[in-house]
Design an enzyme around this catalytic site. Structure first.
Site, mmCIF file in Angstrom:
data_model
loop_
_atom_site.group_PDB
_atom_site.id
_atom_site.type_symbol
_atom_site.label_atom_id
_atom_site.label_comp_id
_atom_site.label_asym_id
_atom_site.label_seq_id
_atom_site.Cartn_x
_atom_site.Cartn_y
_atom_site.Cartn_z
ATOM 1 N N CYS A 265 -7.736 48.063 5.793
ATOM 2 C CA CYS A 265 -7.266 48.343 7.149
ATOM 3 C C CYS A 265 -6.364 47.195 7.602
ATOM 4 C CB CYS A 265 -8.451 48.460 8.086
ATOM 5 S SG CYS A 265 -9.816 49.387 7.387
ATOM 6 N N ARG B 201 0.722 50.468 5.233
ATOM 7 C CA ARG B 201 -0.489 50.383 4.411
ATOM 8 C C ARG B 201 -1.308 51.679 4.468
ATOM 9 N NH1 ARG B 201 -2.547 45.665 3.088
ATOM 10 N NH2 ARG B 201 -4.622 46.339 3.657
ATOM 11 N N TRP C 98 -8.658 52.415 7.916
ATOM 12 C CA TRP C 98 -8.625 53.321 6.753
ATOM 13 C C TRP C 98 -10.088 53.544 6.437
ATOM 14 C CZ3 TRP C 98 -5.657 55.820 3.027
ATOM 15 C CH2 TRP C 98 -6.207 55.980 1.760
ATOM 16 N N ASN D 42 -12.163 44.407 8.472
ATOM 17 C CA ASN D 42 -11.701 45.012 7.220
ATOM 18 C C ASN D 42 -12.734 44.685 6.161
ATOM 19 O OD1 ASN D 42 -9.383 45.601 8.568
ATOM 20 N ND2 ASN D 42 -8.040 44.312 7.310
ATOM 21 N N GLY D 43 -12.956 45.606 5.245
ATOM 22 C CA GLY D 43 -13.872 45.313 4.142
ATOM 23 C C GLY D 43 -15.068 46.235 4.165
ATOM 24 N N GLU E 259 -1.838 58.134 -20.455
ATOM 25 C CA GLU E 259 -1.524 57.533 -19.163
ATOM 26 C C GLU E 259 -0.394 56.496 -19.295
ATOM 27 O OE1 GLU E 259 -1.961 58.131 -16.191
ATOM 28 O OE2 GLU E 259 -1.638 56.262 -15.120
ATOM 29 N N LYS F 83 2.991 56.848 -17.233
ATOM 30 C CA LYS F 83 3.446 55.787 -16.322
ATOM 31 C C LYS F 83 4.868 55.377 -16.669
ATOM 32 C CE LYS F 83 1.504 55.598 -13.830
ATOM 33 N NZ LYS F 83 0.440 56.199 -13.071
ATOM 34 N N GLU G 244 7.343 58.145 -15.681
ATOM 35 C CA GLU G 244 7.423 58.290 -14.224
ATOM 36 C C GLU G 244 8.344 57.244 -13.603
ATOM 37 O OE1 GLU G 244 3.405 59.857 -12.094
ATOM 38 O OE2 GLU G 244 3.202 57.956 -13.126
ATOM 39 N N HIS H 55 0.478 65.212 -37.335
ATOM 40 C CA HIS H 55 0.751 66.648 -37.270
ATOM 41 C C HIS H 55 1.975 66.964 -36.414
ATOM 42 C CE1 HIS H 55 -2.940 67.373 -39.407
ATOM 43 N NE2 HIS H 55 -3.603 66.642 -38.515
ATOM 44 N N LYS I 259 3.868 61.407 -3.788
ATOM 45 C CA LYS I 259 2.561 60.754 -3.876
ATOM 46 C C LYS I 259 1.442 61.772 -3.768
ATOM 47 C CE LYS I 259 -0.038 57.121 -4.038
ATOM 48 N NZ LYS I 259 -0.086 56.534 -5.379
HETATM 49 C C1 G6P Z 1 1.162 63.403 -8.012
HETATM 50 C C2 G6P Z 1 1.268 61.901 -8.111
HETATM 51 C C3 G6P Z 1 0.458 61.389 -9.303
HETATM 52 C C4 G6P Z 1 -0.979 61.879 -9.191
HETATM 53 C C5 G6P Z 1 -1.054 63.392 -9.054
HETATM 54 C C6 G6P Z 1 -2.448 63.857 -8.715
HETATM 55 O O1 G6P Z 1 1.829 64.006 -9.071
HETATM 56 O O2 G6P Z 1 2.607 61.512 -8.253
HETATM 57 O O3 G6P Z 1 0.471 59.978 -9.331
HETATM 58 O O4 G6P Z 1 -1.686 61.473 -10.329
HETATM 59 O O5 G6P Z 1 -0.202 63.832 -7.991
HETATM 60 O O6 G6P Z 1 -2.766 63.361 -7.452
HETATM 61 P P1 G6P Z 1 -4.216 63.136 -6.903
HETATM 62 O O7 G6P Z 1 -4.011 62.619 -5.513
HETATM 63 O O8 G6P Z 1 -4.878 64.498 -6.890
HETATM 64 O O9 G6P Z 1 -4.915 62.192 -7.782
#
Ligand code: G6P
Length: 607
Positions: free
Chosen positions: A2, A27, A74, A98-99, A480, A484, A487, A503, A602
């Site tokens: 927060c 944030r 948050w 916060n925390g 992953e 990454k 992306e 394969h 996002k």
């Molecule tokens: C979007 C984001 C990814 C994320 C995916 C699933 O594609 O760009 O980074 O992994 O959604 O999102 P979630 O909030 O369900 O983990």
């Protein structure tokens, strides 16, 4: 997580607090509030929603005074609501925090037993009660009361306290959550983050663990929790406002990668019961005898966490696990029923496909659990049970700390299921949990070597593509790593099970295709080395992520990055960080929009 702002001086506090909070909006937050001393009484104005909502309330009559505290929340304990918004006022004491207070349940019970009642679900209100109780018990200053109250608290906090009876003072304290004091001319500031106060002063003192600061118009006095005086030299901040939002890092993604030791500590906080060799799962009460199968369902990066989860839960609890992409599950007429547990994994808690899959599973009678970072999100609300990852807001679109905290959450769920099912011995559980407790420090060791990955990125960042290979629970991490990289850098990348590589993808391998191999010591180490040899025999340049102390690996690789030696269950977590850093540095080299890559969102709330 927060945002905190505090002000004491000669100016009207309200606009300074609201503008300070606005600087922290990036944030993420779900509610906001301020408390300002009007004469001998502070007035609290707070509500669920964005600062615009708070401003509407303030427009109807804002508190006027020269001392105040403000907060953007948050949610962690308790849903986003007007009652749970900060500041929390008890008697004459108003607190922003916060925390996470780990022992809030036992403190709440003790306070209730002494006749105190509560008006929110938060752990913060407990702190306000403790300080009020210490003041009522008499003896000493506000600072003394805060120190005595904090001596009873376990967990992470950054707090600022405003007292009706002490109009010329703000008391601030820090443990594990950041807090900074700003020194002005005849005025003082407190903030969780530098951007909140940068327009007023650049002379700051960063508080350290266990510091208590008594801030007046004349300056600041510092002590430790026992009241012993401390001296800390002020620093002059030279960052721009934009840099300050990123804690001096060039991008949010890099900041969030570096935040992972802290984020993981927050996920673990209050959830490890080492004596009982179990894990405490808040709201999650699982009964494995009635669980026939688990379905782990997610999208994107969260899907990779689900794939790791299968290894963890099947390995530790011996319950069969199916893993699905949410967009596939929802349309494939799945065989699922009342004896199954559907687990939705979603960082945002809002992904449309994951939510629809969850509803589909519920319609077929399955029970459901949401593993998510966002309290009270749509998926959290739709599920029967919730487990929050407590990573804090993630701003970079490419998920980093949200992913590692999902992995931690899945280890905790697997240990819990394993203990309840009787498949995991108390000794093994205790060892795993003790190791988990050391993980923040081990992850810090990894991010401290970021420069090595930057150098590797410089050597291979112009390649046509990259291949990532791993086996067992490191196979999803290879996926992953590739995700990454593509992306954020737009370089083509593919992740593959090292055993399956022959394969198909092996046709791609030549001297121009760098191959990242996750070859950590463990049951599949030798097998992975064989796969490594297969790509080397085809002239590939090989970058290996290996276990510290593996003296033989250099002979098999062009580049080696060592990660701490941990149990196989935790290897996916330590192996993830170097791949995130590699993706980041390749993207930075190529000059892409790292925090907001093209075409990505996002939170994907449409199908
Ligand atoms: C979007 C984001 C990814 C994320 C995916 C699933 O594609 O760009 O980074 O992994 O959604 O999102 P979630 O909030 O369900 O983990």
């Amino acid at each position: 997580m927060c945002g905190i702002v505090g002000y004491i001086g000669g100016r009207n506090a309200t606009p300074i607090l609201v503008e300070g909070l606005r600087k922290l909006e990036y944030r993420g937050y779900d509610s906001a509030g301020i408390a300002v001393l009007e004469g001998a009484r502070s007035r609290v104005v707070r509500c669920r929603g964005k600062l615009g909502e708070l401003e509407k309330l303030l427009a109807a009559g804002h508190p006027s005074g020269t001392t105040g505290i403000g907060h953007t929340r948050w949610a962690t304990h308790g849903r986003p609501s007007d009652e749970n918004a900060h500041p929390h006022k008890v008697g004459g004491i108003a607190v922003v925090h916060n925390g996470i207070i780990e022992n809030h349940l036992s403190l709440r019970a003790a306070l209730a037993a002494s006749g105190r009642t509560f008006s929110s679900e938060t752990d913060t209100e407990i702190v306000a009660h403790l300080i009020d109780a210490e003041l009522a018990a008499g003896g000493g200053s506000l600072g003394d009361a805060v120190r005595r109250a904090l001596a009873r608290v376990r967990g992470a906090y950054a707090i600022v306290v405003l007292s009706d009876a002490h109009p010329d003072l703000l008391v601030a304290a820090k443990n594990a959550s950041p807090l900074v004091i700003g020194l002005g001319d005849g005025e003082g500031f407190v903030a969780s983050d530098v951007p909140a106060i940068l327009e007023h002063t650049r002379r700051v003192i960063f508080l350290e663990e266990g510091d208590v600061a008594e801030v007046t118009r004349a300056g600041v006095t510092l002590t430790d929790l026992a009241g012993r005086p401390l001296v800390r030299e002020p620093r002059v901040i030279t960052w721009s406002a934009v840099q300050a939002q990123k804690d001096g890092f060039t991008h949010f993604m890099l900041k969030e990668i570096h935040e992972q030791p802290r984020a993981v500590a927050d996920t673990l906080r209050g959830r490890l019961d080492l004596i009982g060799a179990t894990t405490l799962l808040d709201e999650v009460e699982l009964e494995p005898r009635t669980i026939r199968r688990l379905f782990l369902v997610a999208c994107g990066t969260s899907y990779h966490a689900a794939l790791v989860g299968k290894f963890l839960i099947e390995g530790l609890a011996r319950i069969p696990v199916e893993v699905d992409l949410a967009s596939e599950f929802r349309y494939r007429d799945p065989v699922i029923g009342p004896e199954d547990l559907f687990v939705a994994i979603s960082q945002s808690g809002e992904t449309a496909d994951t939510l629809a899959a969850l509803k589909e599973a519920k319609a077929r009678g399955a029970r459901s659990l949401a593993i998510t970072n966002v309290v009270d999100s749509s998926i959290a609300r739709a599920a029967d049970l919730r487990f929050y990852t407590h990573a804090g807001p993630e701003i970079g679109v490419a998920s980093t700390k949200a992913f590692t905290t999902q992995l931690i959450s899945l280890v905790l769920v697997a240990v819990r299921l394993g203990r309840l099912a009787g498949t995991l011995s108390e000794t093994r559980a205790a060892a795993l949990l003790a190791e988990l407790a050391t993980l923040p420090a081990r992850l810090k060791e990894v991010v401290d070597q970021a420069a090595q990955l930057q150098a590797i990125a410089q050597r291979y960042g112009h390649a046509k593509g990259m291949l990532f290979l791993g086996r067992g629970p490191l196979w999803p991490i290879a996926l992953e790593g590739a995700l990454k990289l593509k992306e954020v850098s737009y370089m083509h990348a593919e992740g593959y099970s090292a055993g399956e590589m022959k394969h198909g993808p092996i046709a791609l391998v030549d001297a121009d295709l760098p191959v990242v191999v996750l070859a950590l010591r463990g049951p599949l180490y030798e097998k992975t080395l064989s796969n490594l040899s297969e790509v080397r025999a085809r002239d590939a340049r090989v970058i290996v992520v290996a276990t510290q102390g593996d003296t033989e690996i250099r002979a098999h690789a062009d580049e080696v990055f060592f990660v701490p030696d941990v149990s196989p269950e935790l290897q996916p977590i330590v192996a993830t960080l170097p791949l995130q850093l590699l993706a980041y540095y390749v993207a930075d080299l190529r000059g892409t929009d790292v925090d907001q890559p093209r075409n990505l969102a996002k939170s994907v709330t449409v199908e």
